[in-house]
Each structure stands twice: as C-alpha cells, then as structure tokens.
Write a protein that holds these residues in place. Structure first.
Motif, PDB file in Angstrom:
ATOM      1  N   SER A  16     -55.295 -20.661  -8.136  1.00  0.00           N
ATOM      2  CA  SER A  16     -56.077 -19.665  -7.394  1.00  0.00           C
ATOM      3  C   SER A  16     -55.648 -19.621  -5.936  1.00  0.00           C
ATOM      4  O   SER A  16     -55.498 -18.542  -5.348  1.00  0.00           O
ATOM      5  N   GLY A  24     -59.508 -27.815  -4.644  1.00  0.00           N
ATOM      6  CA  GLY A  24     -59.606 -26.483  -5.225  1.00  0.00           C
ATOM      7  C   GLY A  24     -58.568 -26.286  -6.320  1.00  0.00           C
ATOM      8  O   GLY A  24     -57.787 -27.186  -6.635  1.00  0.00           O
ATOM      9  N   ASN A  25     -58.560 -25.095  -6.885  1.00  0.00           N
ATOM     10  CA  ASN A  25     -57.647 -24.744  -7.972  1.00  0.00           C
ATOM     11  C   ASN A  25     -56.332 -24.223  -7.373  1.00  0.00           C
ATOM     12  O   ASN A  25     -56.303 -23.168  -6.736  1.00  0.00           O
ATOM     13  N   THR A  82     -57.620 -27.631   0.634  1.00  0.00           N
ATOM     14  CA  THR A  82     -58.182 -28.190  -0.607  1.00  0.00           C
ATOM     15  C   THR A  82     -57.126 -28.390  -1.694  1.00  0.00           C
ATOM     16  O   THR A  82     -57.460 -28.563  -2.859  1.00  0.00           O
ATOM     17  N   GLY A 122     -61.759 -26.084 -12.490  1.00  0.00           N
ATOM     18  CA  GLY A 122     -62.380 -24.786 -12.702  1.00  0.00           C
ATOM     19  C   GLY A 122     -63.071 -24.255 -11.466  1.00  0.00           C
ATOM     20  O   GLY A 122     -63.183 -23.040 -11.278  1.00  0.00           O
ATOM     21  N   SER A 123     -63.562 -25.144 -10.623  1.00  0.00           N
ATOM     22  CA  SER A 123     -64.188 -24.722  -9.365  1.00  0.00           C
ATOM     23  C   SER A 123     -63.942 -25.812  -8.334  1.00  0.00           C
ATOM     24  O   SER A 123     -63.527 -26.933  -8.676  1.00  0.00           O
ATOM     25  N   ASN A 124     -64.197 -25.464  -7.055  1.00  0.00           N
ATOM     26  CA  ASN A 124     -64.012 -26.451  -5.988  1.00  0.00           C
ATOM     27  C   ASN A 124     -64.823 -27.712  -6.295  1.00  0.00           C
ATOM     28  O   ASN A 124     -66.000 -27.632  -6.642  1.00  0.00           O
ATOM     29  N   THR A 125     -64.180 -28.867  -6.174  1.00  0.00           N
ATOM     30  CA  THR A 125     -64.807 -30.131  -6.551  1.00  0.00           C
ATOM     31  C   THR A 125     -64.855 -31.059  -5.339  1.00  0.00           C
ATOM     32  O   THR A 125     -63.819 -31.353  -4.742  1.00  0.00           O
ATOM     33  N   SER A 126     -66.068 -31.494  -4.967  1.00  0.00           N
ATOM     34  CA  SER A 126     -66.232 -32.387  -3.818  1.00  0.00           C
ATOM     35  C   SER A 126     -66.184 -33.835  -4.272  1.00  0.00           C
ATOM     36  O   SER A 126     -66.830 -34.217  -5.247  1.00  0.00           O
ATOM     37  N   CYS A 130     -55.840 -28.261 -10.949  1.00  0.00           N
ATOM     38  CA  CYS A 130     -56.432 -26.936 -11.126  1.00  0.00           C
ATOM     39  C   CYS A 130     -57.837 -27.035 -11.714  1.00  0.00           C
ATOM     40  O   CYS A 130     -58.083 -26.611 -12.860  1.00  0.00           O
ATOM     41  N   THR A 179     -62.473 -32.006  -0.605  1.00  0.00           N
ATOM     42  CA  THR A 179     -62.712 -31.031  -1.656  1.00  0.00           C
ATOM     43  C   THR A 179     -61.374 -30.635  -2.272  1.00  0.00           C
ATOM     44  O   THR A 179     -60.390 -30.437  -1.548  1.00  0.00           O
TER      45      THR A 179
END
Lengths: 114, 405
Positions: free
Chosen positions: B353, B349-350, B365, B325-329, B323, B347
């Motif tokens: 979310s 994602g959370n 993601t 905080g924001s989408n991470t590449s 999880c 990528t």
C-alpha cells in the motif's frame, strides 16, 4: 572451510558447528540421509556464500540480479520454490541462514535455524 | 524529549508518562531538535535519490578533490550510512557522478589496490583512491576512499563468492541507487586488523591488481578505506543524524551534525547511551525475549524478527517487507550492558500500500523480516536525534563506540 567441527544429535537431524579462519561460526543441519537441508552463519566478516549455498548459489544470485520494484536495502529475504535465503547484519557483523523448506524435519521450528 | 514535552504528556494521562522517553518513529508525538546551518552541520534529505525510486534513502553531498589541488567536484545523492565505514563513490562510467581523476592507491609493488566491500545485500568493487574530502566546514585530507567501478579489473573469485555487485542488481539499472555511500558508523576502518594479515585469516577485502588480475593483499590500517569523520581535524568523535517526525511523503530534510559534545549544537543532552559490544551490536527485547540489534540509517526499513514472532505477514510480491492488513502498533525495549533500557513504540504499515503511491519515498512505517535480529533502520530515525560515537574516541557520554538516542 577450515574448521574444527563439533557435532551434536537432535531429533530428526545432526548439527555440525564449525568456525572459519576469519571467525565466522557456521552451523550445518544434516538429515539422517546425509543431506544438508539448512545452514546458518554469524561472524565479523562476510561469509563465502558460494561455499555455504553450494549448488544453490547460482539460483540465489539470479534472484538478486532480477529483483525489481522498490528495493530493500539492508537485510534480504529471498523466498524461492525450493530455497529460502535470509541475509542480515551490517559491516562488521554478518549473519544469515538458508534452508530448503521441503526438507526441514517435521516439528523442527524454523527459528531454531540460526 | 524536552521536560516541557514530558509535562504535556503527563498532563494528558498519567499512564502515558512511562512512554515519555520513548517517542519517535512512526506514530508518536514530539519534536526533536534539528540543528541549524553551521560549520559542523550538513543538510540531509530523504527522497527518491539520484537514480529515482529509492524508498527511505537519506542523502547528502560531499566535496571531493584530487589531494592538495583545486581539482574538485561536489557530488550529491550520497547515501548517509551509519552501518558502514568509509566513503564510496560510484564512477561516472558506472552510472554515478564521480569524474575528477582521483589517484589510485598503490601497493608495495606499485600496482593499484582494489577493494571488494561486502554489504549485506551485495558488494561494491573498484579501486581504492585518495581524496581530500570536505563536508560542510569539516575536512579530511588524503583520505583512502573506494571508487565503485566494475571496469577496474575482473571481479576476483573470492569477491564473487560474497554475492552480487550492487551496481549490477535491479535489472541492470544502478542498483546502488546513489552516487556513493558515506559510511559514518561507529568504527574507524571498514575492515580492521584482520585485513593486515596474510593467509587464511585475511577476509579477502583488499587486492593487489596487476592488469585485470587481482590477488588478496594485506592492507595496513592507515591505508584501509575509513570513516571520514574520524579523520576530521575537529568534531571527529561521532555524528548525530537528525530527521523530523514525518508521515508518508515525498521528501523530508534534516541535519547531519559532526561531533558529540564538541560544540554548542551537538550536546548529548538527555539521550541514553547504549554501548556497542564486540559484535557491533546491542540488545532489543520483544515480547519478553532478547535479540541482538543494531542501528543503521542505511537500512531502509525496520527489519526485525519473522512473521511467526511478529504476526506480520511478508508481502506476497516481495518477501523482504511486511504487508499487514492494517497499520500495526508494536513496542520493543532497547538495552545494552551498563545502560538504561528504553521502550521504543513503532508502527508497521503495508509495504504494498505504501509503495502504491508513486510520489512517496519517505515511509516511517516500512518494516520487513530479519530473522532473530532487530535492525533499527531509517524509520527509527524520524523524530529522534540518533548519536553514533566512534570506537576509541572520547565523548561526554564516555568512550565510543556507542549509539545514543
């Protein structure tokens, strides 16, 4: 567990490594007081989790049975107050580890439990 | 990647060209081929599955017949799993769809044979039966399959030691979330030669069941539950899973193609071959360190490493997913002995979310922890044709087992 045991001394713990009759390598991490605080395994067949987790097995089973929400299918991480169980792999290749977070020696990296 | 796509990317920026063979899986931008309908192609769909609520499950349908009869049933909602071997069907009494009376396999003493098949998060328990299987135009006759049915006999103590039956998880619902599992991975049998042995080296998968009491049984290779593809008359050297690139959505459709280099629609093309070692793994390196890795359509996220190594926090309500905080590449490099390496960009994602949209079941993601290991689960398959070649079978890319993409 039928096994030949190899032991080695490390800072803060003793490592016992053994191999089961089905080819799974098991590592037990033991405190100076003789307590097993972590166990890790890897092999071609599913491990005997009941044996590996000992008295913690029921707690693990209960956590699996009562999981809710969107489920993970594949590797599993169960994180309880006094027990972490991580299972990985797929058919033909099973690995995992379990440890008691409070009892891991200070300074020992969790990544080294494998 | 087509040459045209490479040229387009090179034209955009010379520095992007090094990633031209690394598209797919959450956030990159090219189209893979999805095979059209044909006798060696079955439609696959990623959706909520027959029980509802399944994230990133890829399902198909299989025609199942009592051997050598026309007593048949088409069963949909069967999970396509390149991480296991053999067909498993959840009985209607166990919450599944199987109703045709498949004959139990029997042992040398005439008793029915049961199987305890360990998956990572649980196990499947029930009798071994024989069935004629048809998928698209491909047929396997008198194939040993597993019927997942907890009422078959008491769970043997060796089986209970592996964990919890899948159908008993998820708070009493059908924890399998599918009407069955189609194991089309890189091996033939679900156990292999060690299950043919007696004594302590037998890994306790097969049982001879007298009434409700079962004892460990030495099961021959031919009688073991096995990959139906290897038993097909044609197109039997492997499969290609073809799913389009996608964003988070409710459903996407693709193709399961049988055979590698056996028809005009299943050429290896320019995919890179990654041989599979004796541990059924290859390698993936991340931030300069190499880890064991595998490719598995039945894993419903990219499961890799841990929070310390990836800087991705676990979700507070479900430690099996990440999880951030924001989408991470991120990127990692796949490699195997005797193969080229390939960089994979992805990528994460959370998960909280992503799951907050109740109509979404396709998550390119979705990620989670997997200490010390890379499991290239279903998100890896979006936008990428993924080949699985079966152990011992000849293909234009050499003899299996291998993964190619």
């Amino acid at each position: 567990m039928q096994a030949r045991v190899q032991s080695s001394q490390h800072s803060g713990y003793t490592l016992h490594e053994m191999q089961s009759a089905t080819g799974t390598t098991v590592r037990e991490y033991v405190s100076p007081a003789g307590m097993v605080f972590a166990v890790a395994w890897k092999g071609p067949y599913a491990p005997n989790l009941q044996q590996l987790l000992g008295s913690q097995f029921e707690q693990y089973e209960q956590a699996i049975r009562t999981s809710s929400g969107r489920a993970s299918h594949g590797p599993v991480t169960i994180r309880l107050a006094n027990l972490v169980v991580q299972l990985s792999g797929h058919m033909g290749d099973y690995s995992g580890r379990a440890y008691i977070p409070d009892k891991v020696p200070t300074g020992m990296s969790l990544e080294s439990i494998r | 990647v087509t040459n045209a796509a490479k040229l387009r990317m090179a034209a955009l920026s010379a520095s992007l060209a090094v990633f031209a063979t690394a598209c797919g899986g959450g956030g990159s931008s090219h189209q893979n081929t999805i095979a059209a309908s044909s006798s060696n192609v079955e439609t696959i769909t990623v959706n909520a599955g027959p029980a509802g609520g399944y994230p990133n499950g890829v399902f198909t349908s299989v025609r199942v017949c009592v051997p050598s009869t026309s007593n048949c049933q088409v069963i949909d909602g069967i999970l396509v799993d390149t991480g296991s071997y053999g067909l498993r069907l959840l009985s209607s009494t166990g919450g599944g769809a199987l109703t045709v009376p498949l004959p139990d396999q029997t042992g040398s003493d005439g008793n029915p044979i049961g199987e305890c098949a360990p998956f990572v998060s649980g196990l499947t328990w029930g009798p071994v039966a024989n069935a004629d299987i048809t998928i698209s135009g491909e047929k396997a006759s008198n194939l040993p399959v597993q019927v997942v049915d907890g009422s078959f006999a008491s769970l043997p103590k060796q089986c209970a030691a592996f964990g919890v039956p899948e159908q008993e998880t998820l708070s009493g619902q059908n924890g399998l979330g599918a009407n069955g599992i189609l194991g089309v991975g890189p091996l033939v049998q679900d156990c292999g030669s060690q299950c043919t042995q007696t004594g302590s080296s037998n890994p306790d998968l097969y049982y001879d069941c007298a009434g409700t009491t079962c004892t460990v049984y030495a099961e021959s290779l031919a009688a073991q539950v096995q990959n139906p593809v290897a038993a097909f008359a044609t197109d039997n050297n492997g499969v290609i899973v073809e799913l389009p690139q996608t964003s988070t959505t409710s459903s996407v459709t693709g193709s399961l193609v049988f055979g590698i280099g056996t028809q005009s629609n299943n050429a290896l093309a320019n995919a890179t071959v990654f041989p599979i070692n004796s541990k059924v793994e290859f390698n993936t390196s991340f931030k300069g360190q190499s880890y064991p890795a595998f490719v598995d359509s039945g894993s419903n996220a990219l499961f890799f490493l841990d929070s310390n190594t990836t800087s991705l926090p676990e979700c507070s309500d479900n430690s099996s997913f990440y999880c951030p905080g924001s989408n991470t590449s991120l990127s990692a490099t796949t490699a195997a002995t005797g193969s080229a390496s390939e960089t994979v960009k992805f990528t994460i994602g959370n998960a909280d979310s992503l799951f907050s949209d109740p109509s979404a079941f396709v998550f390119p993601t979705l990620g989670g922890p997997n200490s010390g290991t890379f499991d290239w689960g279903l998100p890896f398959f979006f936008g990428r044709d993924v080949y699985t070649a079966i152990d011992g079978k000849s293909t234009p890319g050499g003899q299996g087992p291998y993964w190619a993409f």
